[in-house]
Each structure stands twice: as C-alpha cells, then as structure tokens.
Design a protein around this motif. Structure first.
Motif, short mmCIF file in Angstrom:
data_model
loop_
_atom_site.label_atom_id
_atom_site.label_comp_id
_atom_site.label_asym_id
_atom_site.label_seq_id
_atom_site.Cartn_x
_atom_site.Cartn_y
_atom_site.Cartn_z
N HIS A 54 0.67 -1.05 0.31
CA HIS A 54 0.24 0.03 0.00
C HIS A 54 1.12 1.71 -0.23
N SER A 55 0.14 1.84 0.08
CA SER A 55 0.89 3.47 -0.04
C SER A 55 0.15 4.40 0.46
N HIS A 56 0.41 5.60 1.02
CA HIS A 56 -0.95 6.64 2.38
C HIS A 56 -0.44 7.80 1.27
N LYS A 57 -1.63 8.31 1.88
CA LYS A 57 -1.84 9.83 0.46
C LYS A 57 -1.18 10.36 1.78
N GLU A 58 -1.35 11.01 3.31
CA GLU A 58 -1.10 12.09 4.10
C GLU A 58 0.03 11.23 5.32
N GLN A 59 0.35 9.66 5.26
CA GLN A 59 1.37 9.28 6.56
C GLN A 59 2.87 9.03 5.94
N SER A 107 13.50 -15.40 10.08
CA SER A 107 13.02 -16.56 11.81
C SER A 107 13.06 -15.23 13.09
N GLY A 108 11.91 -14.66 13.52
CA GLY A 108 11.88 -13.81 15.03
C GLY A 108 12.20 -12.60 14.34
N SER A 109 12.38 -11.92 13.57
CA SER A 109 12.40 -10.37 12.56
C SER A 109 11.00 -9.80 13.63
N VAL A 110 11.46 -8.58 13.92
CA VAL A 110 10.41 -8.12 14.58
C VAL A 110 10.49 -5.47 13.41
N CYS A 111 9.16 -5.42 12.94
CA CYS A 111 9.42 -4.86 12.68
C CYS A 111 8.37 -3.28 13.09
N LEU A 112 9.19 -2.39 13.65
CA LEU A 112 8.35 -1.45 14.04
C LEU A 112 8.33 -0.29 13.41
N VAL A 113 6.47 0.63 13.71
CA VAL A 113 6.75 1.46 12.45
C VAL A 113 6.71 2.42 13.59
N LEU A 114 6.74 3.87 13.18
CA LEU A 114 6.88 5.33 13.92
C LEU A 114 5.91 5.38 13.20
N SER A 115 4.36 6.38 13.13
CA SER A 115 3.91 7.04 12.16
C SER A 115 3.46 8.17 12.24
N SER A 116 3.03 9.47 11.31
CA SER A 116 2.71 10.32 11.38
C SER A 116 1.50 10.38 11.53
N GLY A 117 0.39 9.38 12.14
CA GLY A 117 -1.11 9.54 12.22
C GLY A 117 -1.60 8.46 12.63
N ARG A 118 -2.91 8.74 13.15
CA ARG A 118 -3.50 7.35 13.19
C ARG A 118 -4.14 7.12 12.36
N PHE A 119 -4.29 5.84 12.84
CA PHE A 119 -5.12 4.89 12.03
C PHE A 119 -6.31 5.39 10.52
N LEU A 120 -6.08 5.75 9.76
CA LEU A 120 -7.37 5.72 8.77
C LEU A 120 -7.45 5.80 7.87
N SER A 122 -8.80 5.90 5.09
CA SER A 122 -9.60 7.03 3.55
C SER A 122 -7.58 6.82 3.02
N ASP A 123 -6.92 6.91 4.52
CA ASP A 123 -5.68 7.20 4.15
C ASP A 123 -4.21 5.94 2.72
N TYR A 124 -5.25 5.32 2.80
CA TYR A 124 -4.95 4.29 2.66
C TYR A 124 -4.62 4.03 1.14
N ILE A 125 -3.90 4.59 0.26
CA ILE A 125 -4.39 3.47 -0.73
C ILE A 125 -3.33 1.96 -1.71
N ARG A 126 -4.70 1.00 -1.60
CA ARG A 126 -3.91 -0.27 -1.18
C ARG A 126 -4.41 -0.70 -2.76
N GLU A 127 -5.01 -0.41 -4.07
CA GLU A 127 -4.48 -0.96 -4.86
C GLU A 127 -3.39 -0.36 -6.04
N TYR A 128 -2.89 -1.17 -6.71
CA TYR A 128 -1.53 0.24 -7.42
C TYR A 128 -2.03 0.43 -8.45
N ASP A 129 -2.76 0.04 -9.08
CA ASP A 129 -3.36 0.98 -10.56
C ASP A 129 -3.77 2.44 -10.09
#
Length: 137
Positions: A54-59, A107-120, A122-129
């Motif tokens: 995905h991509s984000h419009k604002e975050q 195996s055992g990996s952990v990805c931490l994400v620090l985001s600029s916005g709360r979950f919204l 409408s901010d997500y673009i989930r389709e590549y086209d």
C-alpha cells in the motif's frame, strides 16, 4: 502533492549509546520530521509472507528492524528500490506517496513502525493501479 522519489529515501542512523551491559538506541522528539501519532509492530510473519502492499496519501512512516531482518521494496510510481533492514539502530523513513512492500522476513524478526498519523482507512491506497493514478504515473 510533491512527487516523492525513491532515490531520496535512505536509511537513517538512530543514535546508539554503547555500554558493556548492552546498547541503547533512542528516537526522541525532533529526530523525525513529524510527531509520532501511532506505534505498531509486525512479528511472527510466516516464511514467504509479505506485508505492506500500500501507499499513504498523508502519513509518513519510520520502519526499524528491532530483531532479525526483512526487505522493503519501495516504488514511487516510476522507479523501484529495495532496502534491507537488519540493524536496530538504523531505520527507513518512508515519505507520503511511496508504495511499499515488506518481504523476506527472517525467523524472529520484528518490524517497529513509527507513524505520523493515527489509523485512517481513507489515507491508504491499497490498489496499485489507483496508486499509479494518484502519482500521475
């Protein structure tokens, strides 16, 4: 929207305090170009699975491999680039409008994400086209 390009996306070193008792890395106010509004992490990702797509419009997001390693595939609509995250004192700042996919989790990996916005949703673009149209690519 300004056209963010993947060639401008690089790993950022997180300050590290070395101590015989163990290392300490700190992300404090002012380190990132935004206030952190949400923190989440990915773990127990099955072998062969991928996350993101995905991509984000604002975050904006800052990704850190707290443990193990994984690959981040970045796409600005014209070019692609792969970045491996495998150090807890190094992170990847992903600006607005960049498609991302995370894969090849060790195996055992952990990805931490620090985001600029709360979950919204409408901010997500989930389709590549839709992403390509959003970018004008």
């Amino acid at each position: 929207m300004p056209y963010n390009k993947i060639e401008n996306i690089n790993l950022l070193d997180i300050p590290k305090i070395t101590d015989p008792r163990g290392n300490l890395s700190v992300v404090e106010e002012g380190f990132l170009p935004y206030e952190v509004k949400r923190v989440y992490y990915l773990y127990d990702v099955p072998s062969g699975a991928y996350r993101g797509g995905h991509s984000h419009k604002e975050q904006q997001e800052f990704l850190i491999a707290l443990s193990g390693s994984f690959e981040v595939i970045l796409d600005d609509g014209k070019n692609k680039k792969s970045v491996t995250l495998n150090k807890p004192n190094s992170g990847l700042l992903i600006p607005t409008g960049i498609w991302r996919e995370l894969e090849n989790f060790s195996s055992g990996s952990v990805c931490l994400v620090l985001s600029s916005g709360r979950f919204l949703e409408s901010d997500y673009i989930r389709e590549y086209d839709e992403f390509k149209s959003f970018k004008g690519a």
